[in-house]
Design an enzyme around this catalytic site. Sequence first.
Site, PDB file in Angstrom:
ATOM      1  N   ILE A   1       0.843  -1.199   0.000  1.00 48.30           N
ATOM      2  CA  ILE A   1       0.000   0.000   0.000  1.00 48.30           C
ATOM      3  C   ILE A   1       0.876   1.245   0.000  1.00 48.30           C
ATOM      4  O   ILE A   1       0.679   2.165  -0.804  1.00 48.30           O
ATOM      5  CB  ILE A   1      -0.950  -0.003   1.210  1.00 48.30           C
ATOM      6  CG1 ILE A   1      -1.953  -1.156   1.106  1.00 48.30           C
ATOM      7  CG2 ILE A   1      -1.691   1.328   1.313  1.00 48.30           C
ATOM      8  CD1 ILE A   1      -2.801  -1.353   2.345  1.00 48.30           C
TER       9      ILE A   1
ATOM     10  N   HIS B   1     -15.697  -0.672   9.778  1.00 47.98           N
ATOM     11  CA  HIS B   1     -15.104  -1.199   8.542  1.00 47.98           C
ATOM     12  C   HIS B   1     -15.129  -2.724   8.643  1.00 47.98           C
ATOM     13  O   HIS B   1     -14.121  -3.378   8.899  1.00 47.98           O
ATOM     14  CB  HIS B   1     -13.678  -0.679   8.388  1.00 47.98           C
ATOM     15  CG  HIS B   1     -12.977  -1.173   7.161  1.00 47.98           C
ATOM     16  ND1 HIS B   1     -13.388  -0.849   5.891  1.00 47.98           N
ATOM     17  CD2 HIS B   1     -11.893  -1.972   7.012  1.00 47.98           C
ATOM     18  CE1 HIS B   1     -12.583  -1.423   5.020  1.00 47.98           C
ATOM     19  NE2 HIS B   1     -11.670  -2.122   5.677  1.00 47.98           N
TER      20      HIS B   1
END
Length: 441
Positions: free
Chosen positions: A109, A280
């Site tokens: 990422i 989430h």
Amino acid sequence: MAVAELSPSYKTQLKTCQQLSSSLSTRLSDHRKFSLRLLPRPVSVRGGIRCSVAPNQVQAPVAVPAEGQTGKPECYGIFCLTYDLKAEEETKTWKKMITIAVSGAAGMISNHLLFKLASGEVFGPDQPIALKLLGSERSFNALEGVAMELEDSLYPLLRAVSIGIDPYDIFQDAEWALLIGAKPRGPGMERADLLDINGQIFAEQGKALNAVASRNVKVIVVGNPCNTNALICLKNAPNIPAKNFHGLTRLDENRAKCQLALKAGVFYDKVSNMTIWGNHSTTQVPDFLNAKIDGLPVKTVIKDHKWLEEEFTVMIQKRGGALIQKWGRSSAASTAVSIADAIKSLVTPTPEGDWFSSAVYTNGNPYGIAEDLVFSMPCRSKGDGDYELVKDVVFDDYLRQRIKKSEEELLAEKRCTAHLTGEGVAVCDLPAGDTMLPGEM
């Protein structure tokens, strides 16, 4: 990192610096002055080497630290040079440099995100930045590789890069902290185990931020489970405003916009006012009641309400798992884009009438959601790094019921990590069923 582990590479580092100095001496113009020096090679329990250059190219002796002395984060290569530009030649239009700390900086990422940050895409074409990259002993070589690529990319806005493995060094004076690094959930690992393992990481990072970061540092927690990790982090950083902590739900928002656009047969820039409520996890609530397509309510444009209620949410939840089946690994590039989007939403004014999603601290929220949680809600920003919660949203029974379910899950996660937030003994009574998103197992 032990000295013996770094010794073989030190001569190579020195040679590289000598070559750099030789090259610079023949190419530097008279109007730019460099203060170049060969720094001693510090040795400490935190380990590391420093690289710079000096005209005499004499190798300094190994420096033995005093008792209790700690190492500092390593500047890297060209970023170790000290620039002394004449005042009249400084770029007049540039803003004051900001310092951005990134954890998990050697990961996939970060490998996508760092170059977006360095290019000016996120903070703007007139905003110089310093990057401070946090890794681990195991990832330190990869961290050096990341620094080398940043070095080779010649970004004019990237004025400093340092690398290290101690958050107390890397978070020093940070104005933004992007906390990406976390342990993935392995086979057979219970969700409570993951909460505890990663919670310890974010408790420690919260303490480090509290000790050394800017008092107004903005923190975006990406490592999962990000809502509760953000709560743990802020509870361990009492000197930093709780409002400054965010859990990343922007990728969920982006995915929801994409699916609504596909269903409506429009491009995704026509979708606005998209909210992800809650955790989430698979209890997240993509809000199609308040979302708009080309300025119209989604339910007016998409007549298939059964699809909205039964399929739409599941598609968002399973998107990460579907990507793994195709790609063989979890999302990295799109996650990096969503982090960049989340930052841009805070540093640029929100378009009139629109909003964005972020998991933020619930104290004082106007929706009746339990306080002392980190819960994804609709936000607006004036572009100053701060935000306000959106008050003009509507609810129906369908939306309220699902928000309540996500709230109950986050309350259970909070109880399960009470030992990490200073609130007593942990009691893990997580709801039945596995609510981890498929793409994150």
